[in-house]
Design a protein around this motif. Structure first.
Motif, PDB file in Angstrom:
ATOM      1  N   ILE A 196      -3.809  -3.346   0.172  1.00 42.82           N
ATOM      2  CA  ILE A 196      -4.197  -4.606  -0.458  1.00 42.82           C
ATOM      3  C   ILE A 196      -3.162  -5.023  -1.501  1.00 42.82           C
ATOM      4  O   ILE A 196      -2.846  -6.217  -1.652  1.00 42.82           O
ATOM      5  CB  ILE A 196      -5.594  -4.471  -1.092  1.00 42.82           C
ATOM      6  CG1 ILE A 196      -6.651  -4.302   0.001  1.00 42.82           C
ATOM      7  CG2 ILE A 196      -5.929  -5.689  -1.952  1.00 42.82           C
ATOM      8  CD1 ILE A 196      -8.048  -4.013  -0.523  1.00 42.82           C
ATOM      9  N   PHE A 197      -2.631  -4.055  -2.213  1.00 45.96           N
ATOM     10  CA  PHE A 197      -1.606  -4.359  -3.212  1.00 45.96           C
ATOM     11  C   PHE A 197      -0.371  -4.992  -2.565  1.00 45.96           C
ATOM     12  O   PHE A 197       0.160  -5.996  -3.055  1.00 45.96           O
ATOM     13  CB  PHE A 197      -1.224  -3.067  -3.941  1.00 45.96           C
ATOM     14  CG  PHE A 197       0.048  -3.158  -4.732  1.00 45.96           C
ATOM     15  CD1 PHE A 197       0.099  -3.885  -5.911  1.00 45.96           C
ATOM     16  CD2 PHE A 197       1.196  -2.528  -4.291  1.00 45.96           C
ATOM     17  CE1 PHE A 197       1.272  -3.973  -6.640  1.00 45.96           C
ATOM     18  CE2 PHE A 197       2.375  -2.610  -5.011  1.00 45.96           C
ATOM     19  CZ  PHE A 197       2.419  -3.339  -6.192  1.00 45.96           C
ATOM     20  N   VAL A 198       0.073  -4.405  -1.438  1.00 49.20           N
ATOM     21  CA  VAL A 198       1.285  -4.905  -0.782  1.00 49.20           C
ATOM     22  C   VAL A 198       1.055  -6.270  -0.160  1.00 49.20           C
ATOM     23  O   VAL A 198       1.794  -7.236  -0.421  1.00 49.20           O
ATOM     24  CB  VAL A 198       1.768  -3.898   0.284  1.00 49.20           C
ATOM     25  CG1 VAL A 198       2.933  -4.489   1.082  1.00 49.20           C
ATOM     26  CG2 VAL A 198       2.192  -2.592  -0.371  1.00 49.20           C
ATOM     27  N   THR A 199       0.019  -6.367   0.665  1.00 44.79           N
ATOM     28  CA  THR A 199      -0.203  -7.632   1.374  1.00 44.79           C
ATOM     29  C   THR A 199      -0.733  -8.719   0.443  1.00 44.79           C
ATOM     30  O   THR A 199      -0.397  -9.902   0.592  1.00 44.79           O
ATOM     31  CB  THR A 199      -1.170  -7.420   2.550  1.00 44.79           C
ATOM     32  OG1 THR A 199      -1.203  -8.594   3.362  1.00 44.79           O
ATOM     33  CG2 THR A 199      -2.580  -7.119   2.076  1.00 44.79           C
ATOM     34  N   GLY A 200      -1.560  -8.334  -0.552  1.00 45.81           N
ATOM     35  CA  GLY A 200      -2.098  -9.333  -1.471  1.00 45.81           C
ATOM     36  C   GLY A 200      -1.018  -9.976  -2.320  1.00 45.81           C
ATOM     37  O   GLY A 200      -1.023 -11.197  -2.528  1.00 45.81           O
ATOM     38  N   ALA A 201      -0.079  -9.165  -2.807  1.00 45.16           N
ATOM     39  CA  ALA A 201       1.002  -9.717  -3.614  1.00 45.16           C
ATOM     40  C   ALA A 201       1.866 -10.673  -2.796  1.00 45.16           C
ATOM     41  O   ALA A 201       2.306 -11.721  -3.296  1.00 45.16           O
ATOM     42  CB  ALA A 201       1.853  -8.577  -4.175  1.00 45.16           C
ATOM     43  N   THR A 202       2.088 -10.325  -1.529  1.00 44.54           N
ATOM     44  CA  THR A 202       2.905 -11.189  -0.672  1.00 44.54           C
ATOM     45  C   THR A 202       2.197 -12.510  -0.383  1.00 44.54           C
ATOM     46  O   THR A 202       2.811 -13.575  -0.390  1.00 44.54           O
ATOM     47  CB  THR A 202       3.235 -10.468   0.643  1.00 44.54           C
ATOM     48  OG1 THR A 202       3.885  -9.230   0.351  1.00 44.54           O
ATOM     49  CG2 THR A 202       4.132 -11.319   1.514  1.00 44.54           C
ATOM     50  N   ILE A 203       0.886 -12.419  -0.106  1.00 47.73           N
ATOM     51  CA  ILE A 203       0.131 -13.643   0.182  1.00 47.73           C
ATOM     52  C   ILE A 203       0.128 -14.585  -1.023  1.00 47.73           C
ATOM     53  O   ILE A 203       0.333 -15.799  -0.892  1.00 47.73           O
ATOM     54  CB  ILE A 203      -1.313 -13.291   0.598  1.00 47.73           C
ATOM     55  CG1 ILE A 203      -1.315 -12.570   1.944  1.00 47.73           C
ATOM     56  CG2 ILE A 203      -2.176 -14.549   0.686  1.00 47.73           C
ATOM     57  CD1 ILE A 203      -2.677 -12.036   2.349  1.00 47.73           C
ATOM     58  N   VAL A 204      -0.086 -14.015  -2.189  1.00 43.84           N
ATOM     59  CA  VAL A 204      -0.100 -14.844  -3.400  1.00 43.84           C
ATOM     60  C   VAL A 204       1.262 -15.481  -3.640  1.00 43.84           C
ATOM     61  O   VAL A 204       1.377 -16.674  -3.964  1.00 43.84           O
ATOM     62  CB  VAL A 204      -0.518 -13.997  -4.622  1.00 43.84           C
ATOM     63  CG1 VAL A 204      -0.329 -14.796  -5.909  1.00 43.84           C
ATOM     64  CG2 VAL A 204      -1.960 -13.553  -4.487  1.00 43.84           C
ATOM     65  N   GLY A 205       2.331 -14.696  -3.444  1.00 43.83           N
ATOM     66  CA  GLY A 205       3.665 -15.240  -3.664  1.00 43.83           C
ATOM     67  C   GLY A 205       4.048 -16.298  -2.651  1.00 43.83           C
ATOM     68  O   GLY A 205       4.593 -17.359  -3.009  1.00 43.83           O
ATOM     69  N   ALA A 206       3.736 -16.032  -1.362  1.00 46.42           N
ATOM     70  CA  ALA A 206       4.117 -16.990  -0.325  1.00 46.42           C
ATOM     71  C   ALA A 206       3.272 -18.255  -0.369  1.00 46.42           C
ATOM     72  O   ALA A 206       3.732 -19.338   0.030  1.00 46.42           O
ATOM     73  CB  ALA A 206       3.994 -16.329   1.058  1.00 46.42           C
TER      74      ALA A 206
END
Length: 224
Positions: A48-58
């Motif tokens: 969740i940390f990896v994919t969540g940070a990417t989703i928020v950034g993108a």
């Protein structure tokens, strides 16, 4: 479970084998259960940390990706649910009989059939917990990394979403494989329902007799 020891307990008293043999079987069982749930939660949190940070950034540049890419977070959360389910199954197999602490306090009972049964069950659950925990740990990382790539690809080219989502689904299935193997491993785990009751004479148990004797002596002195 075999009741015959393959070694002399006295001969191995100063070896590593004696150290592991003296560890309570229920420690292995509860440790395996803890590893199953803890590793699963770590894997889910990592994903969740990896994919969540990417989703928020993108989503800053492409807000449209926020909704459908939440499926990656759901897949990561499912990994933690796998661990919870397996921990419940393993806990249901553990049976702690009354008087076990007094039973294992005697060294001669460490080579008894009851102890070997509990030891085998403890090892089964311990290794089952490791299998499930490591499977879900790496499954969560796999889903998180692939979900991160999915969010970036979707932000760049929306038509790639479904194709990469298939990869993420196969990654999420790895945790299910671990649960299946873990259930099979723990299937042979059995614990004794009862153990012979051992009377341990301690000072606290002798206190009523000592107190009554002192009272009788005191009353006798008063009478005299």
């Amino acid at each position: 479970v075999s009741t015959q020891s393959t070694w002399d307990y006295q001969d191995m008293s100063n070896t590593w084998a004696a150290v592991f043999n003296d560890i309570d079987p229920y420690f292995w069982a509860y440790m395996g259960t803890g590893i199953a749930i803890a590793s699963s939660v770590i894997g889910a949190a990592w994903g969740i940390f990896v994919t969540g940070a990417t989703i928020v950034g993108a989503s800053v540049k492409q807000p449209r990706i926020k909704s459908k890419n939440l499926v990656s977070v759901i897949f990561c959360e499912a990994v933690a649910i796998y661990g919870v389910i397996m921990a419940i199954i393993l806990m249901g197999k553990i049976n702690y009989p009354t008087g076990w602490d007094d039973f294992v306090a005697k060294p001669e009972h460490l080579t008894s059939e009851k102890f070997y049964m509990a030891q085998f069950g403890g090892f089964c659950i311990f290794m089952s917990g490791i299998s499930v925990g490591l499977s879900n740990l790496f499954c969560g990382i796999c889903v998180g990394v692939s979900g991160s790539g999915l969010a970036i690809a979707d932000a760049s080219k929306p038509e790639t979403f479904v194709k990469i989502l298939i990869v993420e689904i196969f990654g999420s299935a790895l945790g299910i494989f671990g649960i299946i193997v873990g259930i099979i491993q723990s299937g042979a785990a059995k614990f004794p329902s009862t153990v012979p009751q051992v009377t341990m004479f301690t000072l606290s148990k002798l206190f009523p007799y000592i107190a009554s004797s002192c009272a009788i002596c005191f009353l006798s002195l008063i009478h005299i």
